[in-house]
Design a protein around this motif. Sequence first.
Motif, short mmCIF file in Angstrom:
data_model
loop_
_atom_site.label_atom_id
_atom_site.label_comp_id
_atom_site.label_asym_id
_atom_site.label_seq_id
_atom_site.Cartn_x
_atom_site.Cartn_y
_atom_site.Cartn_z
N VAL A 331 36.69 40.65 43.22
CA VAL A 331 36.50 40.29 44.63
C VAL A 331 37.20 41.33 45.51
CG1 VAL A 331 37.14 38.58 46.39
CG2 VAL A 331 36.23 37.84 44.17
N LEU A 332 38.42 41.66 45.15
CA LEU A 332 39.17 42.67 45.91
C LEU A 332 38.44 44.01 45.87
CD1 LEU A 332 41.72 43.76 47.35
CD2 LEU A 332 42.69 44.18 45.09
N ASN A 333 37.98 44.38 44.68
CA ASN A 333 37.30 45.66 44.54
C ASN A 333 36.06 45.73 45.43
OD1 ASN A 333 36.72 48.26 43.07
ND2 ASN A 333 34.86 47.11 42.63
N ALA A 334 35.27 44.65 45.43
CA ALA A 334 34.04 44.63 46.22
C ALA A 334 34.35 44.72 47.72
CB ALA A 334 33.25 43.36 45.92
N ALA A 335 35.33 43.93 48.16
CA ALA A 335 35.70 43.95 49.59
C ALA A 335 36.17 45.34 49.97
CB ALA A 335 36.80 42.92 49.86
N GLY A 352 41.76 48.27 59.27
CA GLY A 352 40.73 47.26 58.99
C GLY A 352 40.45 47.13 57.51
N ILE A 353 40.82 48.15 56.72
CA ILE A 353 40.54 48.09 55.27
C ILE A 353 41.35 46.97 54.62
CG2 ILE A 353 40.56 49.35 53.08
CD1 ILE A 353 40.01 51.95 54.70
N PRO A 354 42.70 46.98 54.72
CA PRO A 354 43.44 45.85 54.14
C PRO A 354 43.10 44.52 54.82
CG PRO A 354 44.94 47.35 55.32
CD PRO A 354 43.60 48.05 55.20
N GLU A 355 42.82 44.58 56.13
CA GLU A 355 42.50 43.34 56.85
C GLU A 355 41.25 42.69 56.25
OE1 GLU A 355 42.95 44.22 61.03
OE2 GLU A 355 41.78 42.41 61.51
N THR A 356 40.24 43.51 55.99
CA THR A 356 38.99 42.99 55.43
C THR A 356 39.24 42.43 54.02
OG1 THR A 356 37.77 44.65 56.66
CG2 THR A 356 36.60 43.62 54.84
N CYS A 357 39.99 43.18 53.22
CA CYS A 357 40.24 42.73 51.84
C CYS A 357 41.00 41.40 51.84
CB CYS A 357 41.04 43.79 51.07
SG CYS A 357 40.11 45.31 50.80
N ALA A 358 42.02 41.31 52.69
CA ALA A 358 42.81 40.08 52.73
C ALA A 358 41.96 38.91 53.19
CB ALA A 358 44.01 40.27 53.67
N ALA A 359 41.10 39.15 54.19
CA ALA A 359 40.26 38.06 54.71
C ALA A 359 39.32 37.56 53.62
CB ALA A 359 39.47 38.54 55.93
N VAL A 360 38.73 38.48 52.85
CA VAL A 360 37.79 38.06 51.80
C VAL A 360 38.54 37.29 50.71
CG1 VAL A 360 36.20 38.88 50.02
CG2 VAL A 360 36.15 39.91 52.31
N ALA A 378 27.84 38.27 40.23
CA ALA A 378 27.62 37.29 41.31
C ALA A 378 28.83 37.26 42.24
CB ALA A 378 27.35 35.91 40.72
N ALA A 379 30.03 37.33 41.65
CA ALA A 379 31.25 37.35 42.46
C ALA A 379 31.28 38.62 43.32
CB ALA A 379 32.49 37.29 41.56
N ASP A 380 30.90 39.74 42.73
CA ASP A 380 30.84 41.01 43.45
C ASP A 380 29.89 40.88 44.66
OD1 ASP A 380 31.08 44.18 43.38
OD2 ASP A 380 28.94 43.74 43.46
N ALA A 381 28.72 40.29 44.43
CA ALA A 381 27.73 40.16 45.51
C ALA A 381 28.24 39.24 46.62
CB ALA A 381 26.41 39.64 44.95
N ARG A 382 28.87 38.13 46.22
CA ARG A 382 29.35 37.19 47.24
C ARG A 382 30.50 37.81 48.03
NH1 ARG A 382 32.97 32.29 46.27
NH2 ARG A 382 33.42 31.75 48.44
N ALA A 383 31.37 38.53 47.34
CA ALA A 383 32.50 39.18 48.04
C ALA A 383 31.99 40.23 49.03
CB ALA A 383 33.45 39.80 47.02
N ARG A 384 30.92 40.94 48.65
CA ARG A 384 30.35 41.93 49.57
C ARG A 384 29.78 41.25 50.81
NH1 ARG A 384 29.67 47.16 47.09
NH2 ARG A 384 30.63 46.90 45.05
N ALA A 385 29.14 40.10 50.60
CA ALA A 385 28.57 39.36 51.74
C ALA A 385 29.70 38.89 52.66
CB ALA A 385 27.75 38.19 51.24
N LEU A 386 30.77 38.36 52.06
CA LEU A 386 31.91 37.91 52.87
C LEU A 386 32.54 39.08 53.63
CD1 LEU A 386 33.71 35.44 50.40
CD2 LEU A 386 32.60 34.83 52.57
N ALA A 387 32.62 40.22 52.96
CA ALA A 387 33.19 41.40 53.62
C ALA A 387 32.32 41.84 54.79
CB ALA A 387 33.36 42.54 52.61
N GLY A 388 31.00 41.74 54.61
CA GLY A 388 30.07 42.08 55.69
C GLY A 388 30.29 41.18 56.90
#
Length: 398
Positions: A331-335, A352-360, A378-388
Amino acid sequence: MSAQGIAVLGSTGSIGENTLDVLRQHPGRYRVVALLARSNVRRLVEQAREFRPDYIAIADATLLPQLRSLLQQAGLAPQVLAGPRAAEELAVLPEVQCVMAAIVGAAGLPSTLAAAGAGKRLCIANKEALVMAGPLVLAAARRSGALIMPIDSEHNAIFQCLPAGARLGEAPAGVRRVLLTASGGPFRDWSAAALENVTPQQACAHPVWSMGRKISVDSATLMNKGLEMIEAALLFGLPAGRIEVVIHRQSVVHSLVEYVDGSVLAQLGSPDMRTPIAHALAWPERMASGVQFLDLLRVARLDFEAPDTGRFPCLALAVEAARAGGEMPAVLNAANEVAVEAFLAGRLGFGGIPETCAAVMNAWGSLNGARELDAILAADARARALAGEELARQEAKA
Ligand code: NDP
Ligand code: MG
């Protein structure tokens, strides 16, 4: 001895080019069977002219016609593959004994896993694959008898300092801790206020190493060291608490292993990726790499400092992800991949990079302990969506 067949996945990148430079020095020992890039068709064809591989592949299938026509102009007729699955096909070719996994990011996971499953000598630069699915890669290698060789300079250094007979994934006997060194990146001496206005160009200008853009940004945020901590925990079978990160600005000591008797073994060398690459290719033998030999009198001094997780929160996020376990590292990697891409595109500030990772990570909810590839993807895809979504929120705020 016949030449060893090698596939260089990500051949046009920084690790790919360094690998080809080492191979160039040992023409009788290795034969380049396959080369692969995402989109740099011109460089790929130049490499093909020099190394005459049997296979050439381009991950971006829209570039296939261009690749074919340039190969024809060059009078070359290798087998040509295209598309996102091409790397996996090359990784399992019977004429390939060794795979250099040098694709950047999650995109490298399927081919890294395929090489591990096919019993190859697997030289892993693609740290994101280990962060996402390390246990799967190790288990596949154990089943097939694949030999995993770390390319990341720190992990390669630790590997070189381990006791004889140590097995990857298992805590080595007599080892108390490992110490991961970090250059600290281009902003190690910058104030928190100055860090707010960092540009992509500044972030990609590393003081010691010349690398691809994604890992350069990771080095600047210290996320790279965080990912490496997760990678080390996995490869050496140690909990995060037994891995210490030390800032060492000269980048001469590449990492250290501390034993229970108080001995500390380190691997030193010029900061040049051709050393770990040559080591991983030739092990247990040694071969020349072309690097400049270390002149300790010129280096003169070696400094060590504690990292500052206040200014560089990515390191603390990675420790948190390692402790949480399950799919959290993925999840962290994807974010992080999404955030770094947005930063490089000028859509997100450095902070914004750590901010986005922490939020996800905060939004993730309970862990399901994803272990299978499908669940990790699937976790990678969901984490990317959350990061978006998080990026959109930050853009709306700005
Ligand atoms: P680069 O960006 O320089 O190169 C990446 C390579 O992968 C290029 O050949 C690129 O092709 C290819 N590629 C990118 N995306 C895809 C994709 N979706 N499918 C297939 N191929 C793709 O990266 P680096 O060489 O710096 O890094 C590679 C890996 O090694 C990373 O995981 C990094 O963390 C790790 N690493 C790198 C170090 C270094 O010194 N550079 C040190 C330690 C680890 P194209 O050129 O066409 O885009
Ligand atoms: Mg490294």
